[in-house]
Motif scaffolding. Structure first.
Motif, PDB file in Angstrom:
ATOM      1  N   SER A 117       4.086 -10.369   9.325  1.00 25.11           N
ATOM      2  CA  SER A 117       5.042  -9.265   9.366  1.00 25.11           C
ATOM      3  C   SER A 117       4.404  -7.992   8.841  1.00 25.11           C
ATOM      4  O   SER A 117       3.431  -8.016   8.085  1.00 25.11           O
ATOM      5  CB  SER A 117       6.299  -9.589   8.553  1.00 25.11           C
ATOM      6  N   LEU A 118       4.992  -6.871   9.239  1.00 24.89           N
ATOM      7  CA  LEU A 118       4.562  -5.548   8.801  1.00 24.89           C
ATOM      8  C   LEU A 118       5.805  -4.708   8.558  1.00 24.89           C
ATOM      9  O   LEU A 118       6.695  -4.643   9.413  1.00 24.89           O
ATOM     10  CB  LEU A 118       3.680  -4.888   9.866  1.00 24.89           C
ATOM     11  N   GLY A 119       5.889  -4.095   7.388  1.00 22.87           N
ATOM     12  CA  GLY A 119       7.064  -3.301   7.052  1.00 22.87           C
ATOM     13  C   GLY A 119       6.703  -1.960   6.459  1.00 22.87           C
ATOM     14  O   GLY A 119       5.626  -1.778   5.875  1.00 22.87           O
ATOM     15  N   GLN A 120       7.605  -1.015   6.616  1.00 22.03           N
ATOM     16  CA  GLN A 120       7.397   0.322   6.068  1.00 22.03           C
ATOM     17  C   GLN A 120       8.687   0.846   5.455  1.00 22.03           C
ATOM     18  O   GLN A 120       9.773   0.690   6.029  1.00 22.03           O
ATOM     19  CB  GLN A 120       6.943   1.300   7.150  1.00 22.03           C
ATOM     20  N   GLU A 121       8.544   1.465   4.290  1.00 21.17           N
ATOM     21  CA  GLU A 121       9.630   2.223   3.679  1.00 21.17           C
ATOM     22  C   GLU A 121       9.205   3.688   3.658  1.00 21.17           C
ATOM     23  O   GLU A 121       8.103   4.005   3.198  1.00 21.17           O
ATOM     24  CB  GLU A 121       9.910   1.738   2.260  1.00 21.17           C
ATOM     25  N   TYR A 122      10.069   4.567   4.149  1.00 27.44           N
ATOM     26  CA  TYR A 122       9.721   5.987   4.200  1.00 27.44           C
ATOM     27  C   TYR A 122      10.882   6.819   3.688  1.00 27.44           C
ATOM     28  O   TYR A 122      12.029   6.662   4.137  1.00 27.44           O
ATOM     29  CB  TYR A 122       9.371   6.416   5.625  1.00 27.44           C
ATOM     30  N   PHE A 168       0.846  -1.188   0.000  1.00 27.64           N
ATOM     31  CA  PHE A 168       0.000   0.000   0.000  1.00 27.64           C
ATOM     32  C   PHE A 168       0.885   1.243   0.000  1.00 27.64           C
ATOM     33  O   PHE A 168       1.954   1.257   0.633  1.00 27.64           O
ATOM     34  CB  PHE A 168      -0.930   0.002   1.216  1.00 27.64           C
ATOM     35  N   ASN A 169       0.424   2.279  -0.672  1.00 25.28           N
ATOM     36  CA  ASN A 169       1.198   3.511  -0.813  1.00 25.28           C
ATOM     37  C   ASN A 169       0.366   4.687  -0.312  1.00 25.28           C
ATOM     38  O   ASN A 169      -0.319   5.358  -1.104  1.00 25.28           O
ATOM     39  CB  ASN A 169       1.600   3.717  -2.271  1.00 25.28           C
ATOM     40  N   PRO A 170       0.402   4.956   1.001  1.00 24.61           N
ATOM     41  CA  PRO A 170      -0.378   6.069   1.538  1.00 24.61           C
ATOM     42  C   PRO A 170       0.019   7.417   0.956  1.00 24.61           C
ATOM     43  O   PRO A 170      -0.796   8.333   0.890  1.00 24.61           O
ATOM     44  CB  PRO A 170      -0.085   6.007   3.045  1.00 24.61           C
ATOM     45  N   SER A 171       1.294   7.548   0.570  1.00 18.39           N
ATOM     46  CA  SER A 171       1.769   8.790  -0.026  1.00 18.39           C
ATOM     47  C   SER A 171       2.940   8.480  -0.930  1.00 18.39           C
ATOM     48  O   SER A 171       3.414   7.343  -0.996  1.00 18.39           O
ATOM     49  CB  SER A 171       2.187   9.789   1.064  1.00 18.39           C
ATOM     50  N   GLU A 172       3.424   9.501  -1.617  1.00 16.82           N
ATOM     51  CA  GLU A 172       4.579   9.299  -2.487  1.00 16.82           C
ATOM     52  C   GLU A 172       5.825   8.945  -1.698  1.00 16.82           C
ATOM     53  O   GLU A 172       6.758   8.347  -2.230  1.00 16.82           O
ATOM     54  CB  GLU A 172       4.833  10.563  -3.316  1.00 16.82           C
TER      55      GLU A 172
END
Length: 746
Positions: free
Chosen positions: A342-347, A286-290
């Motif tokens: 698992s849960l991951g985030q790229e910011y 999922f992409n909440p924002s750019e």
């Protein structure tokens, strides 16, 4: 002339804005591409002409798929007007192939490490029931399967201390630590459907990845969703083999999800060697924002397989399909259910600063009746990994800095019973087990010149385990016993020098360490060997790569000096025990050569490729004294000196393909004394098939294949230093399989 014609065509068609005009070009050369198949949502097809042009008389936004042999297919929404579509040629040489290793994404020519890539095509060359055959085509890599789903991973001979299971190798699945906190990896929980590609970093990699002298395997199955897709496949084969898969992919906004269910069963080649595995996977992106991307995955795996056990030489000669006497009567087997999430985030904070963080939870219910005992374990583990990446300049030269940490912990209730005809009997001992590992890592990559890349990495590692004995029927002491290993610094220094556009050389110096697992300290008969030390080693390595056109060469030479080597021995009751055995010298050569004889967008033969991979492992014990025996100078147990793999791949315009693989493995010493060897063997595997897109939305593939075409008698994973001479775990004889795949794209 083609470029001029295309430009004129675009100018003349500019006024025709009530239609969709497409011009296809090569992304690098900008040369127009003919023969591109364009499929619209209503099933209408067009093929681009000699000028790379196709057009549709539509006045609304439509979803198209574009595909061409030897180019990456793409999906795109387009409205009325003129559009130039740049197609990217599928990577065929080392200057194009990009790989992520040591937390950096670079082409293979720029990587300062020995890396083997296992692609989706590699997996699809074989029967797709396991990962074994695909990995074993790579130099320096060997996966053994002593029974269906009973894996043992060896990278540069790293499985010496693994009589069963996966140890001394760190494994990640979609950037999540899949190796448990105690150092073991339940690799057999994954079906091949859960893995699309893999990269193998060979040799100690502790500066970034922590414990494990063998190396690192990064398994990937990213949820890259465009449009929608429903797929299914079925395969059947000898020895009662059947495999069924159902998959669904759905785009949701700029992200989407994928789900799959796989059921695989087999009666097995040997008596008491059946396997039954069911795996469900759900993953989403999922992409909440750019600036932000969130990835999540859920794995539910139910695995049961029987353990036929090792045979001695007489039993092997009499009937290789028989099980070890007593295995069936005691129901020697593994029954394991696992839930892994698992849960991951790229910011992306700024253009030059980003963070990637993943967290996971896992629980496992494990039962293992064996000839000698009956184990039950209920475990829970948790952990995560985070890294910050900074890109800047130092002395006007690009520099990339990575800072991060990884932590894991696990709690297990472990009980050991007697085994009465496959049923748990009276309890022998019961423990509460805790394992933890934590490390900080940092790495800097600095381009000293346009050609020279310097890398410096460092990690600080902490690990410990705790055994709280609550029941001991033998009257032994109860209470907590803890082992904490001294914090250890693991450095790595590497240089990569580009010799030109298509070649490079590299050199690296890296340290590694590998503490014993709880299973090595806490044995099946209840004793605790808290004096077992961690293995420590240093690796010196040089390499050369060249990739131009359709010809690729990858050469590596290394010397690995390992101290406090952990080896196995078996007592008179048949219990496997562990000890530190001095040191080993491990010198090796690895070579991979691939040549694309034909790579064409036209003609009957579209792809004809031949490849070979050579592994030379010249390993020996140093200063190894076992009781009254001195094994110094002997060859390392369980390691073949020579492995040679040759591959031939053919694909035609009609969709017919052929994959032929030959693997030669030299003799393998099966005991430390080097008095027993497995004979050399040759394996030939063949797969033939037909794959084609039918209309705009359907994909169909039918295939048939044979493994062990020469009907060799061999073991794909022997028992080392066993009691009673039970060295041999016979692998399947010649066996056939066939299947069909069907997918609907919407």
């Amino acid at each position: 002339m083609k470029k001029i014609f295309t430009l004129v065509f675009l100018c003349l068609s500019w006024a025709a804005n009530a239609q969709i005009q497409l011009v296809f070009v090569d992304s690098q050369t900008q040369i127009p591409l003919s023969g591109v198949l364009v499929v619209g949502p209503d099933g209408k097809e067009q093929v681009s002409n000699e000028s790379g042009v196709a057009s549709f008389p539509d006045t609304e936004v439509l979803l198209f798929t574009f595909s061409l042999e030897n180019y990456a297919s793409i999906l795109r929404k387009l409205g009325p007007g003129n559009h130039q579509i740049a197609l990217t040629r599928a990577a065929t040489n080392l200057s194009e192939i990009t790989v992520t290793a040591f937390e950096t994404e670079r082409t293979l020519l720029e990587q300062s490490a020995a890396i083997a890539l296992v692609s989706e095509q590699d997996f699809n060359r074989f029967n797709e029931t396991s990962i074994v055959n695909a990995f074993n085509t790579k130099a320096g890599v060997r996966i053994e399967e002593r029974a269906p789903a009973s894996y043992r991973v060896s990278i540069r001979g790293s499985s010496l201390r693994a009589p069963f299971g996966v140890r001394n190798v760190k494994i990640y699945w979609n950037d999540v630590p899949f190796t448990a906190p105690d150092g073991t990896t339940p690799l057999n929980l994954l079906d091949l459907a859960n893995i699309r590609t893999a990269s193998v970093i060979k040799g100690p990699s502790g500066s970034i990845y922590g414990a494990g002298n063998g190396g690192v395997i990064n398994l990937n199955s990213p949820a890259e969703v465009a449009g929608g897709r429903v797929s299914s496949e079925f395969m059947a084969g000898d020895f009662g083999l059947s495999r069924f898969r159902l998959g669904l992919a759905q785009q949701v906004g700029s992200g989407g999800f994928e789900a799959s269910f796989v059921s695989q069963k087999s009666d097995g080649y040997r008596d008491h060697s059946a396997m039954d595995r069911k795996v469900f996977q759900l993953s989403g992106v999922f992409n909440p924002s750019e600036k932000q991307q969130i990835r999540t995955q859920l794995l539910i795996s139910d695995l049961n397989y029987q353990i036929p056990g090792g045979l001695n030489a007489d039993q092997l000669a009499e009937d290789p399909t028989q099980a070890r006497p007593g295995s069936a009567a005691q129901n020697s087997s593994i029954d394991q259910q696992t839930i892994f999430g698992s849960l991951g985030q790229e910011y992306q904070f700024t253009e030059n600063t980003s963070n990637t963080t993943t967290l996971y939870l896992s629980t496992t219910d494990f039962e293992n009746p064996f000839i000698l005992d009956y184990k039950k374990e209920l475990g829970f583990s948790y952990g995560g990994r985070t890294k910050f990446e900074f890109n800047d300049q130092l002395l006007k030269k690009p520099i990339r800095i990575v800072l991060g940490a990884e932590a894991q912990g696990g709690i297990t209730d472990a009980q050991n019973f007697g085994n009465r005809a496959g049923v748990a009997d009276t309890i022998r001992f019961s423990d509460k087990l805790r394992a933890s590992q934590f490390f900080l890592f940092a790495q800097a990559e600095w381009n000293l010149t346009d050609e020279l890349l310097f890398t410096l990495g460092l990690s600080q590692n902490y690990s410990s385990f705790e055994i709280d004995r609550q029941v001991d029927a033998s009257g032994g002491p109860l209470g907590v016993q803890k082992r904490t290993f001294d914090p250890i610094l693991i450095p790595r220094v590497a240089l990569n020098y580009r010799l030109g556009e298509y070649s490079s050389v590299y050199a690296s110096l890296s340290n590694g360490f590998s503490p014993p697992t709880i299973d090595e300290v806490r044995t099946n008969e209840g004793s605790l060997n808290l004096d077992l030390e961690a293995e420590k080693g240093v690796n010196y390595e040089i390499g050369f790569r060249r990739g131009k056109g359709n010809f690729n060469v990858d050469l590596t030479a290394y010397y690995f000096k390992l101290e406090e080597t952990i080896t196995t021995f078996t007592n008179e009751q048949g219990v496997v025990l562990f000890q530190n055995a001095g040191a080993t010298d491990q010198k090796g050569i690895e070579a991979a050569i691939d040549y694309g004889i034909i790579k064409s967008n036209s003609g009957f033969v579209r792809d004809l490729t031949i490849g070979t991979a050579y592994t030379g492992q010249f390993f020996e014990f140093v200063d190894y004294q076992k009781r009254e025996n001195d094994f110094s100078g002997n060859d390392l147990t369980g390691v073949p000196q020579t492995t040679l793999v040759t591959r031939l791949d053919l694909r035609t315009s009609m969709g017919i393909y052929a994959n032929i693989t030959h693997q030669y493995v030299s003799e393998i010493p099966l005991n430390d004394a080097n008095t027993v060897y497995q004979d050399p063997f040759d394996l030939v595997n063949v797969r033939l098939g037909w794959a084609k897109r039918l209309g705009a939305q359907w994909d169909l593939e039918a295939f048939v294949g044979v493994d062990n075409l020469l009907d060799e008698v061999y073991s794909l994973g022997n028992d080392l230093n066993p009691f009673g001479g039970r060295f041999y775990q016979p692998a399947p004889a010649e066996n056939w399989y066939g299947g069909i795949k069907l997918a609907f794209n919407y």
